[in-house]
Design a protein around this motif. Structure first.
Motif, PDB file in Angstrom:
ATOM      1  N   ALA A 190       0.820  -1.213   0.000  1.00 14.80           N
ATOM      2  CA  ALA A 190       0.000   0.000   0.000  1.00 14.80           C
ATOM      3  C   ALA A 190       0.855   1.266   0.000  1.00 14.80           C
ATOM      4  CB  ALA A 190      -0.939  -0.002   1.210  1.00 14.80           C
ATOM      5  N   TYR A 191       2.166   1.098   0.202  1.00 19.69           N
ATOM      6  CA  TYR A 191       3.083   2.238   0.260  1.00 19.69           C
ATOM      7  C   TYR A 191       4.147   2.089  -0.833  1.00 19.69           C
ATOM      8  CZ  TYR A 191       0.932   2.949   4.795  1.00 19.69           C
ATOM      9  OH  TYR A 191       0.015   3.168   5.796  1.00 19.69           O
ATOM     10  N   PRO A 192       4.692   3.192  -1.335  1.00 18.93           N
ATOM     11  CA  PRO A 192       5.743   3.096  -2.357  1.00 18.93           C
ATOM     12  C   PRO A 192       7.021   2.490  -1.765  1.00 18.93           C
ATOM     13  CG  PRO A 192       5.407   5.378  -1.675  1.00 18.93           C
ATOM     14  CD  PRO A 192       4.320   4.586  -1.045  1.00 18.93           C
ATOM     15  N   VAL A 193       7.571   1.527  -2.478  1.00 18.88           N
ATOM     16  CA  VAL A 193       8.808   0.867  -2.055  1.00 18.88           C
ATOM     17  C   VAL A 193       9.963   1.422  -2.875  1.00 18.88           C
ATOM     18  CG1 VAL A 193      10.059  -1.329  -1.951  1.00 18.88           C
ATOM     19  CG2 VAL A 193       7.641  -1.225  -1.307  1.00 18.88           C
ATOM     20  N   CYS A 194      11.072   1.742  -2.211  1.00 19.15           N
ATOM     21  CA  CYS A 194      12.255   2.233  -2.914  1.00 19.15           C
ATOM     22  C   CYS A 194      13.426   1.284  -2.685  1.00 19.15           C
ATOM     23  CB  CYS A 194      12.609   3.649  -2.476  1.00 19.15           C
ATOM     24  SG  CYS A 194      12.906   3.876  -0.717  1.00 19.15           S
ATOM     25  N   SER A 195      14.322   1.247  -3.663  1.00 16.20           N
ATOM     26  CA  SER A 195      15.451   0.320  -3.578  1.00 16.20           C
ATOM     27  C   SER A 195      16.513   0.697  -4.603  1.00 16.20           C
ATOM     28  CB  SER A 195      14.974  -1.113  -3.844  1.00 16.20           C
ATOM     29  OG  SER A 195      16.070  -2.013  -3.852  1.00 16.20           O
ATOM     30  N   LEU A 230      17.798   7.414  -1.206  1.00 17.44           N
ATOM     31  CA  LEU A 230      16.624   6.616  -0.844  1.00 17.44           C
ATOM     32  C   LEU A 230      16.395   6.624   0.666  1.00 17.44           C
ATOM     33  CD1 LEU A 230      17.220   3.565  -3.223  1.00 17.44           C
ATOM     34  CD2 LEU A 230      15.795   5.592  -3.607  1.00 17.44           C
ATOM     35  N   VAL A 231      17.476   6.602   1.431  1.00 16.53           N
ATOM     36  CA  VAL A 231      17.338   6.687   2.884  1.00 16.53           C
ATOM     37  C   VAL A 231      16.687   8.003   3.285  1.00 16.53           C
ATOM     38  CG1 VAL A 231      18.617   6.820   5.067  1.00 16.53           C
ATOM     39  CG2 VAL A 231      19.271   5.122   3.354  1.00 16.53           C
ATOM     40  N   GLN A 232      17.107   9.092   2.616  1.00 17.12           N
ATOM     41  CA  GLN A 232      16.526  10.399   2.926  1.00 17.12           C
ATOM     42  C   GLN A 232      15.047  10.441   2.585  1.00 17.12           C
ATOM     43  OE1 GLN A 232      18.371  13.029   4.405  1.00 17.12           O
ATOM     44  NE2 GLN A 232      16.267  13.684   4.767  1.00 17.12           N
ATOM     45  N   VAL A 233      14.683   9.876   1.433  1.00 12.85           N
ATOM     46  CA  VAL A 233      13.275   9.832   1.045  1.00 12.85           C
ATOM     47  C   VAL A 233      12.467   9.042   2.070  1.00 12.85           C
ATOM     48  CG1 VAL A 233      11.660   8.884  -0.664  1.00 12.85           C
ATOM     49  CG2 VAL A 233      13.685  10.147  -1.420  1.00 12.85           C
ATOM     50  N   THR A 234      13.022   7.926   2.539  1.00 15.73           N
ATOM     51  CA  THR A 234      12.322   7.092   3.513  1.00 15.73           C
ATOM     52  C   THR A 234      12.150   7.820   4.840  1.00 15.73           C
ATOM     53  OG1 THR A 234      13.304   5.149   2.451  1.00 15.73           O
ATOM     54  CG2 THR A 234      12.311   4.820   4.619  1.00 15.73           C
ATOM     55  N   GLN A 235      13.142   8.596   5.221  1.00 16.89           N
ATOM     56  CA  GLN A 235      13.032   9.382   6.456  1.00 16.89           C
ATOM     57  C   GLN A 235      11.945  10.452   6.355  1.00 16.89           C
ATOM     58  OE1 GLN A 235      17.692   9.886   6.797  1.00 16.89           O
ATOM     59  NE2 GLN A 235      16.711  10.723   8.607  1.00 16.89           N
ATOM     60  N   ASP A 236      11.786  11.030   5.162  1.00 18.22           N
ATOM     61  CA  ASP A 236      10.932  12.199   5.000  1.00 18.22           C
ATOM     62  C   ASP A 236       9.510  11.877   4.569  1.00 18.22           C
ATOM     63  OD1 ASP A 236      13.178  13.650   5.641  1.00 18.22           O
ATOM     64  OD2 ASP A 236      13.646  14.204   3.573  1.00 18.22           O
ATOM     65  N   THR A 237       9.251  10.632   4.130  1.00 12.61           N
ATOM     66  CA  THR A 237       7.935  10.292   3.579  1.00 12.61           C
ATOM     67  C   THR A 237       7.465   8.951   4.133  1.00 12.61           C
ATOM     68  OG1 THR A 237       8.730   9.027   1.667  1.00 12.61           O
ATOM     69  CG2 THR A 237       8.684  11.429   1.442  1.00 12.61           C
ATOM     70  N   ASP A 238       6.371   8.452   3.580  1.00 13.85           N
ATOM     71  CA  ASP A 238       5.869   7.126   3.962  1.00 13.85           C
ATOM     72  C   ASP A 238       6.392   6.023   3.053  1.00 13.85           C
ATOM     73  OD1 ASP A 238       4.490   7.925   6.172  1.00 13.85           O
ATOM     74  OD2 ASP A 238       2.533   8.062   5.194  1.00 13.85           O
ATOM     75  N   VAL A 240       8.796   2.990   1.821  1.00 15.17           N
ATOM     76  CA  VAL A 240       9.435   1.880   2.516  1.00 15.17           C
ATOM     77  C   VAL A 240      10.715   1.530   1.760  1.00 15.17           C
ATOM     78  CG1 VAL A 240       9.240  -0.556   3.168  1.00 15.17           C
ATOM     79  CG2 VAL A 240       7.268   0.969   3.409  1.00 15.17           C
ATOM     80  N   LEU A 241      11.797   1.371   2.475  1.00 11.91           N
ATOM     81  CA  LEU A 241      13.101   1.099   1.876  1.00 11.91           C
ATOM     82  C   LEU A 241      13.433  -0.386   1.947  1.00 11.91           C
ATOM     83  CD1 LEU A 241      15.861   2.047   0.714  1.00 11.91           C
ATOM     84  CD2 LEU A 241      16.613   2.388   3.080  1.00 11.91           C
ATOM     85  N   LEU A 242      13.801  -0.970   0.825  1.00 13.04           N
ATOM     86  CA  LEU A 242      14.339  -2.335   0.779  1.00 13.04           C
ATOM     87  C   LEU A 242      15.841  -2.225   0.570  1.00 13.04           C
ATOM     88  CD1 LEU A 242      14.269  -5.396   0.607  1.00 13.04           C
ATOM     89  CD2 LEU A 242      13.527  -5.192  -1.779  1.00 13.04           C
ATOM     90  N   ALA A 243      16.610  -2.587   1.590  1.00 13.72           N
ATOM     91  CA  ALA A 243      18.066  -2.411   1.531  1.00 13.72           C
ATOM     92  C   ALA A 243      18.708  -3.251   2.621  1.00 13.72           C
ATOM     93  CB  ALA A 243      18.430  -0.934   1.720  1.00 13.72           C
ATOM     94  N   ILE A 244      20.040  -3.250   2.637  1.00 14.05           N
ATOM     95  CA  ILE A 244      20.727  -3.929   3.728  1.00 14.05           C
ATOM     96  C   ILE A 244      20.452  -3.184   5.028  1.00 14.05           C
ATOM     97  CG2 ILE A 244      22.528  -5.023   2.348  1.00 14.05           C
ATOM     98  CD1 ILE A 244      24.386  -2.729   3.183  1.00 14.05           C
TER      99      ILE A 244
END
Length: 302
Positions: A190-195, A230-238, A240-244
């Motif tokens: 339901a949320y945008p995923v970034c990676s 991507l980390v910054q986007v995840t901190q500032d929005t809803d 979700v980050l897929l990463a180590i």
């Protein structure tokens, strides 16, 4: 011909200008011109086409450049052979880092050489694995640290010092998903995923765990080679980050159901036919320290 002449030639090819090259080499332009002319006369062919004030490598010059770089590199390595680096040593380090290793190693490498080997030039290049591998083959880089699952196996490449780090879904503290004891794929989706770009193996694991909708081509809405963005986007929005996990320990790790259970495999990559550069043991040590499983991301509240 001499190694000095070859160094002059390499710098001129890099600078593309007698003015810039002579400044870097701390010599006069006429002296540099004489050095290049003597090398061309000995080789019997032109290395550069002179086009007004510009110069361009000839086809022969491009071939000589590749061989000259290899000879100068081998000579530099021979000079340091059999001993560890000392604070008085100088040289140039060119290391390629893909997104995950770049987030964990860039500052570590730069800080260490600044403190312990201040006379070294350190070049960090951040890019995707395929581009970095080509730069390594072209002798534009000395070594890579990349996710080896994204690296096509090849006999000309040597891969060592493999470290495994967990990959997870993460979000900002206060995110609606951070309050859940278990997060299903439908809730996540339901949320945008970034990676960053993901390997085929990671794509396979995602599909096995969560179905076709979890394939990165469908799931990942925000993609970048630079994980810090991507980390910054995840901190500032809803998002979700897929990463180590170690790349963003201040984010909240989502308790996925079923668990993701995937790992990045970071390795040190060099050219198999080349002898080991003298600085490589230093890079290995920094890798062992920085690529140990980092501090865990904050767990989601229960």
């Amino acid at each position: 011909m001499t190694l000095v002449q070859l160094r002059h030639f390499i710098e001129l090819a890099r600078a593309g200008s007698f003015v810039r090259a002579s400044d870097v080499l701390c010599m006069t332009q006429p002296a540099l011109s004489r050095s290049i002319k003597a090398l061309e006369e000995e080789l019997g062919r032109l290395l550069f086409d002179r086009i007004g004030k510009r110069i361009e490598l000839t086809a022969f010059g491009q071939e000589v450049l590749a061989r000259s770089q290899a000879l100068v590199e081998e000579a530099e390595q021979l000079r340091h052979c059999g001993r560890a680096l000392s604070p008085e040593d100088s040289g140039r380090i060119r290391v390629g880092l893909s997104s995950g290793p770049g987030a964990l190693l860039s500052a570590v490498i730069l800080s260490h050489f600044t403190q312990h080997y201040p006379k070294f030039h350190v070049d960090i290049v951040r890019s995707n694995t395929a581009s970095l591998a080509q730069m390594l083959r072209d002798r534009l880089l000395d070594a890579l640290v990349v996710d080896i699952r994204s690296l096509r196996p090849a006999p000309d490449l040597r891969v060592t010092d493999i470290a495994e780090l967990d990959g997870v879904f993460m979000c900002r503290p206060g995110h609606p998903l951070a309050r859940l004891a278990r997060v299903g794929f439908a809730q996540l989706n339901a949320y945008p995923v970034c990676s960053t770009p993901l390997s085929e193996e990671t794509a396979r694991i995602l599909v096995e765990r969560y179905g076709e909708q979890a394939h990165p081509a469908v799931l990942v809405k925000l993609a970048s080679d630079e994980i810090s963005h991507l980390v910054q986007v995840t901190q500032d929005t809803d998002a979700v980050l897929l990463a180590i996990r170690a790349s963003a320990p201040h984010l909240v790790e989502l308790p996925m159901s079923p668990p993701l259970k995937t790992q990045a495999r970071f390795g040190l990559v060099t050219i198999a036919s080349k002898s080991e550069p003298p600085f490589l043991p230093v890079i290995r040590g920094l890798m062992r320290e920085a690529l140990r499983e980092g501090p865990a991301a904050a767990p989601a509240p229960r």
